[in-house]
Design a protein around this motif. Structure first.
Motif, PDB file in Angstrom:
ATOM      1  N   LYS A 159     -80.037 -43.577 -23.817  1.00  0.00           N
ATOM      2  CA  LYS A 159     -79.319 -42.534 -23.085  1.00  0.00           C
ATOM      3  C   LYS A 159     -79.848 -42.566 -21.661  1.00  0.00           C
ATOM      4  O   LYS A 159     -81.063 -42.543 -21.445  1.00  0.00           O
ATOM      5  CB  LYS A 159     -79.575 -41.166 -23.733  1.00  0.00           C
ATOM      6  CG  LYS A 159     -79.022 -39.985 -22.984  1.00  0.00           C
ATOM      7  CD  LYS A 159     -77.544 -39.865 -23.139  1.00  0.00           C
ATOM      8  CE  LYS A 159     -77.080 -38.548 -22.485  1.00  0.00           C
ATOM      9  NZ  LYS A 159     -75.667 -38.500 -22.340  1.00  0.00           N
ATOM     10  N   LEU A 160     -78.958 -42.673 -20.680  1.00  0.00           N
ATOM     11  CA  LEU A 160     -79.347 -42.745 -19.278  1.00  0.00           C
ATOM     12  C   LEU A 160     -79.112 -41.407 -18.594  1.00  0.00           C
ATOM     13  O   LEU A 160     -78.107 -40.737 -18.842  1.00  0.00           O
ATOM     14  CB  LEU A 160     -78.536 -43.837 -18.568  1.00  0.00           C
ATOM     15  CG  LEU A 160     -78.656 -45.243 -19.160  1.00  0.00           C
ATOM     16  CD1 LEU A 160     -77.711 -46.188 -18.434  1.00  0.00           C
ATOM     17  CD2 LEU A 160     -80.081 -45.739 -19.091  1.00  0.00           C
ATOM     18  N   PHE A 161     -80.041 -41.050 -17.715  1.00  0.00           N
ATOM     19  CA  PHE A 161     -79.959 -39.813 -16.948  1.00  0.00           C
ATOM     20  C   PHE A 161     -80.152 -40.157 -15.481  1.00  0.00           C
ATOM     21  O   PHE A 161     -80.982 -40.997 -15.145  1.00  0.00           O
ATOM     22  CB  PHE A 161     -81.062 -38.832 -17.379  1.00  0.00           C
ATOM     23  CG  PHE A 161     -80.979 -38.426 -18.814  1.00  0.00           C
ATOM     24  CD1 PHE A 161     -80.264 -37.307 -19.187  1.00  0.00           C
ATOM     25  CD2 PHE A 161     -81.617 -39.162 -19.797  1.00  0.00           C
ATOM     26  CE1 PHE A 161     -80.181 -36.918 -20.514  1.00  0.00           C
ATOM     27  CE2 PHE A 161     -81.546 -38.789 -21.127  1.00  0.00           C
ATOM     28  CZ  PHE A 161     -80.831 -37.665 -21.487  1.00  0.00           C
ATOM     29  N   ASP A 162     -79.409 -39.479 -14.603  1.00  0.00           N
ATOM     30  CA  ASP A 162     -79.507 -39.724 -13.164  1.00  0.00           C
ATOM     31  C   ASP A 162     -79.222 -38.409 -12.443  1.00  0.00           C
ATOM     32  O   ASP A 162     -78.136 -37.839 -12.598  1.00  0.00           O
ATOM     33  CB  ASP A 162     -78.494 -40.798 -12.763  1.00  0.00           C
ATOM     34  CG  ASP A 162     -78.532 -41.116 -11.288  1.00  0.00           C
ATOM     35  OD1 ASP A 162     -79.630 -41.121 -10.704  1.00  0.00           O
ATOM     36  OD2 ASP A 162     -77.454 -41.366 -10.709  1.00  0.00           O
ATOM     37  N   CYS A 163     -80.218 -37.931 -11.682  1.00  0.00           N
ATOM     38  CA  CYS A 163     -80.072 -36.644 -11.001  1.00  0.00           C
ATOM     39  C   CYS A 163     -80.639 -36.737  -9.591  1.00  0.00           C
ATOM     40  O   CYS A 163     -81.498 -37.558  -9.303  1.00  0.00           O
ATOM     41  CB  CYS A 163     -80.816 -35.548 -11.763  1.00  0.00           C
ATOM     42  SG  CYS A 163     -80.188 -35.267 -13.424  1.00  0.00           S
ATOM     43  N   GLU A 164     -80.161 -35.842  -8.740  1.00  0.00           N
ATOM     44  CA  GLU A 164     -80.668 -35.795  -7.367  1.00  0.00           C
ATOM     45  C   GLU A 164     -81.924 -34.942  -7.252  1.00  0.00           C
ATOM     46  O   GLU A 164     -82.645 -35.043  -6.264  1.00  0.00           O
ATOM     47  CB  GLU A 164     -79.590 -35.241  -6.434  1.00  0.00           C
ATOM     48  CG  GLU A 164     -78.428 -36.185  -6.242  1.00  0.00           C
ATOM     49  CD  GLU A 164     -77.405 -35.649  -5.266  1.00  0.00           C
ATOM     50  OE1 GLU A 164     -77.772 -34.821  -4.404  1.00  0.00           O
ATOM     51  OE2 GLU A 164     -76.240 -36.053  -5.364  1.00  0.00           O
ATOM     52  N   HIS A 165     -82.173 -34.097  -8.245  1.00  0.00           N
ATOM     53  CA  HIS A 165     -83.335 -33.211  -8.202  1.00  0.00           C
ATOM     54  C   HIS A 165     -84.182 -33.409  -9.451  1.00  0.00           C
ATOM     55  O   HIS A 165     -83.651 -33.525 -10.562  1.00  0.00           O
ATOM     56  CB  HIS A 165     -82.904 -31.749  -8.088  1.00  0.00           C
ATOM     57  CG  HIS A 165     -82.083 -31.483  -6.865  1.00  0.00           C
ATOM     58  ND1 HIS A 165     -82.634 -31.402  -5.617  1.00  0.00           N
ATOM     59  CD2 HIS A 165     -80.752 -31.317  -6.712  1.00  0.00           C
ATOM     60  CE1 HIS A 165     -81.679 -31.186  -4.729  1.00  0.00           C
ATOM     61  NE2 HIS A 165     -80.520 -31.141  -5.365  1.00  0.00           N
ATOM     62  N   ASP A 193     -81.619 -39.823   9.738  1.00  0.00           N
ATOM     63  CA  ASP A 193     -82.932 -39.613   9.125  1.00  0.00           C
ATOM     64  C   ASP A 193     -82.940 -38.669   7.928  1.00  0.00           C
ATOM     65  O   ASP A 193     -83.939 -38.038   7.627  1.00  0.00           O
ATOM     66  CB  ASP A 193     -83.947 -39.138  10.164  1.00  0.00           C
ATOM     67  CG  ASP A 193     -84.280 -40.228  11.163  1.00  0.00           C
ATOM     68  OD1 ASP A 193     -84.217 -41.416  10.778  1.00  0.00           O
ATOM     69  OD2 ASP A 193     -84.602 -39.895  12.310  1.00  0.00           O
ATOM     70  N   GLU A 194     -81.834 -38.575   7.243  1.00  0.00           N
ATOM     71  CA  GLU A 194     -81.794 -37.782   6.018  1.00  0.00           C
ATOM     72  C   GLU A 194     -82.278 -38.649   4.860  1.00  0.00           C
ATOM     73  O   GLU A 194     -81.812 -39.769   4.673  1.00  0.00           O
ATOM     74  CB  GLU A 194     -80.367 -37.298   5.733  1.00  0.00           C
ATOM     75  CG  GLU A 194     -80.273 -36.456   4.495  1.00  0.00           C
ATOM     76  CD  GLU A 194     -78.840 -36.032   4.181  1.00  0.00           C
ATOM     77  OE1 GLU A 194     -78.641 -35.458   3.118  1.00  0.00           O
ATOM     78  OE2 GLU A 194     -77.952 -36.282   5.009  1.00  0.00           O
ATOM     79  N   GLN A 195     -83.229 -38.149   4.097  1.00  0.00           N
ATOM     80  CA  GLN A 195     -83.764 -38.909   2.973  1.00  0.00           C
ATOM     81  C   GLN A 195     -83.129 -38.403   1.680  1.00  0.00           C
ATOM     82  O   GLN A 195     -83.054 -37.193   1.444  1.00  0.00           O
ATOM     83  CB  GLN A 195     -85.277 -38.773   2.893  1.00  0.00           C
ATOM     84  CG  GLN A 195     -85.869 -39.734   1.908  1.00  0.00           C
ATOM     85  CD  GLN A 195     -87.261 -40.167   2.314  1.00  0.00           C
ATOM     86  OE1 GLN A 195     -87.718 -39.874   3.402  1.00  0.00           O
ATOM     87  NE2 GLN A 195     -87.929 -40.859   1.436  1.00  0.00           N
ATOM     88  N   ILE A 196     -82.669 -39.340   0.867  1.00  0.00           N
ATOM     89  CA  ILE A 196     -82.029 -39.009  -0.399  1.00  0.00           C
ATOM     90  C   ILE A 196     -82.891 -39.555  -1.530  1.00  0.00           C
ATOM     91  O   ILE A 196     -83.336 -40.700  -1.482  1.00  0.00           O
ATOM     92  CB  ILE A 196     -80.615 -39.614  -0.477  1.00  0.00           C
ATOM     93  CG1 ILE A 196     -79.733 -38.989   0.600  1.00  0.00           C
ATOM     94  CG2 ILE A 196     -80.017 -39.413  -1.859  1.00  0.00           C
ATOM     95  CD1 ILE A 196     -78.360 -39.581   0.690  1.00  0.00           C
ATOM     96  N   TYR A 197     -83.102 -38.725  -2.547  1.00  0.00           N
ATOM     97  CA  TYR A 197     -83.882 -39.133  -3.706  1.00  0.00           C
ATOM     98  C   TYR A 197     -82.965 -39.266  -4.913  1.00  0.00           C
ATOM     99  O   TYR A 197     -82.006 -38.524  -5.062  1.00  0.00           O
ATOM    100  CB  TYR A 197     -84.963 -38.096  -4.025  1.00  0.00           C
ATOM    101  CG  TYR A 197     -86.060 -38.064  -3.003  1.00  0.00           C
ATOM    102  CD1 TYR A 197     -87.139 -38.915  -3.099  1.00  0.00           C
ATOM    103  CD2 TYR A 197     -86.020 -37.168  -1.935  1.00  0.00           C
ATOM    104  CE1 TYR A 197     -88.162 -38.895  -2.161  1.00  0.00           C
ATOM    105  CE2 TYR A 197     -87.027 -37.128  -0.989  1.00  0.00           C
ATOM    106  CZ  TYR A 197     -88.099 -37.993  -1.114  1.00  0.00           C
ATOM    107  OH  TYR A 197     -89.096 -37.961  -0.182  1.00  0.00           O
ATOM    108  N   CYS A 198     -83.298 -40.203  -5.754  1.00  0.00           N
ATOM    109  CA  CYS A 198     -82.582 -40.395  -7.015  1.00  0.00           C
ATOM    110  C   CYS A 198     -83.635 -40.451  -8.122  1.00  0.00           C
ATOM    111  O   CYS A 198     -84.494 -41.330  -8.122  1.00  0.00           O
ATOM    112  CB  CYS A 198     -81.773 -41.681  -6.973  1.00  0.00           C
ATOM    113  SG  CYS A 198     -80.954 -42.031  -8.529  1.00  0.00           S
ATOM    114  N   PHE A 199     -83.571 -39.495  -9.031  1.00  0.00           N
ATOM    115  CA  PHE A 199     -84.488 -39.442 -10.163  1.00  0.00           C
ATOM    116  C   PHE A 199     -83.707 -39.889 -11.392  1.00  0.00           C
ATOM    117  O   PHE A 199     -82.652 -39.339 -11.696  1.00  0.00           O
ATOM    118  CB  PHE A 199     -85.006 -38.014 -10.361  1.00  0.00           C
ATOM    119  CG  PHE A 199     -85.761 -37.500  -9.170  1.00  0.00           C
ATOM    120  CD1 PHE A 199     -87.109 -37.732  -9.035  1.00  0.00           C
ATOM    121  CD2 PHE A 199     -85.110 -36.786  -8.178  1.00  0.00           C
ATOM    122  CE1 PHE A 199     -87.809 -37.263  -7.933  1.00  0.00           C
ATOM    123  CE2 PHE A 199     -85.792 -36.304  -7.073  1.00  0.00           C
ATOM    124  CZ  PHE A 199     -87.149 -36.553  -6.953  1.00  0.00           C
ATOM    125  N   SER A 200     -84.214 -40.895 -12.082  1.00  0.00           N
ATOM    126  CA  SER A 200     -83.503 -41.396 -13.252  1.00  0.00           C
ATOM    127  C   SER A 200     -84.467 -41.666 -14.396  1.00  0.00           C
ATOM    128  O   SER A 200     -85.667 -41.857 -14.187  1.00  0.00           O
ATOM    129  CB  SER A 200     -82.708 -42.655 -12.910  1.00  0.00           C
ATOM    130  OG  SER A 200     -83.570 -43.672 -12.453  1.00  0.00           O
TER     131      SER A 200
END
Length: 60
Positions: free
Chosen positions: A5-11, A46-53
């Motif tokens: 099961k894969l999960f992908d969230c911005e927070h 200069d906006e930083q984006i995070y991807c938590f998976s």
């Protein structure tokens, strides 16, 4: 049979909640492994984006 099961969230907290909700339906012995990853990307202006998976491997 082993499933994933894969999960992908911005927070980070959203990822934690989704995984805990999924795991609450499984028995402890069904969980094989959990892989976790963080990616950080710099967008324009200069906006930083995070991807938590995460990937949960479990026995169905």
């Amino acid at each position: 049979m082993v499933q994933v099961k894969l999960f992908d969230c911005e927070h980070e907290q959203d990822l934690e909640e989704e995984i805990n909700r999924f795991l609450s339906d499984l028995e402890h012995k069904q969980v094989v492994d959990i892989k976790y990853n963080i990616a950080a990307l710099r967008e324009a202006e200069d906006e930083q984006i995070y991807c938590f998976s995460a990937m949960v491997m479990y026995i169905k």
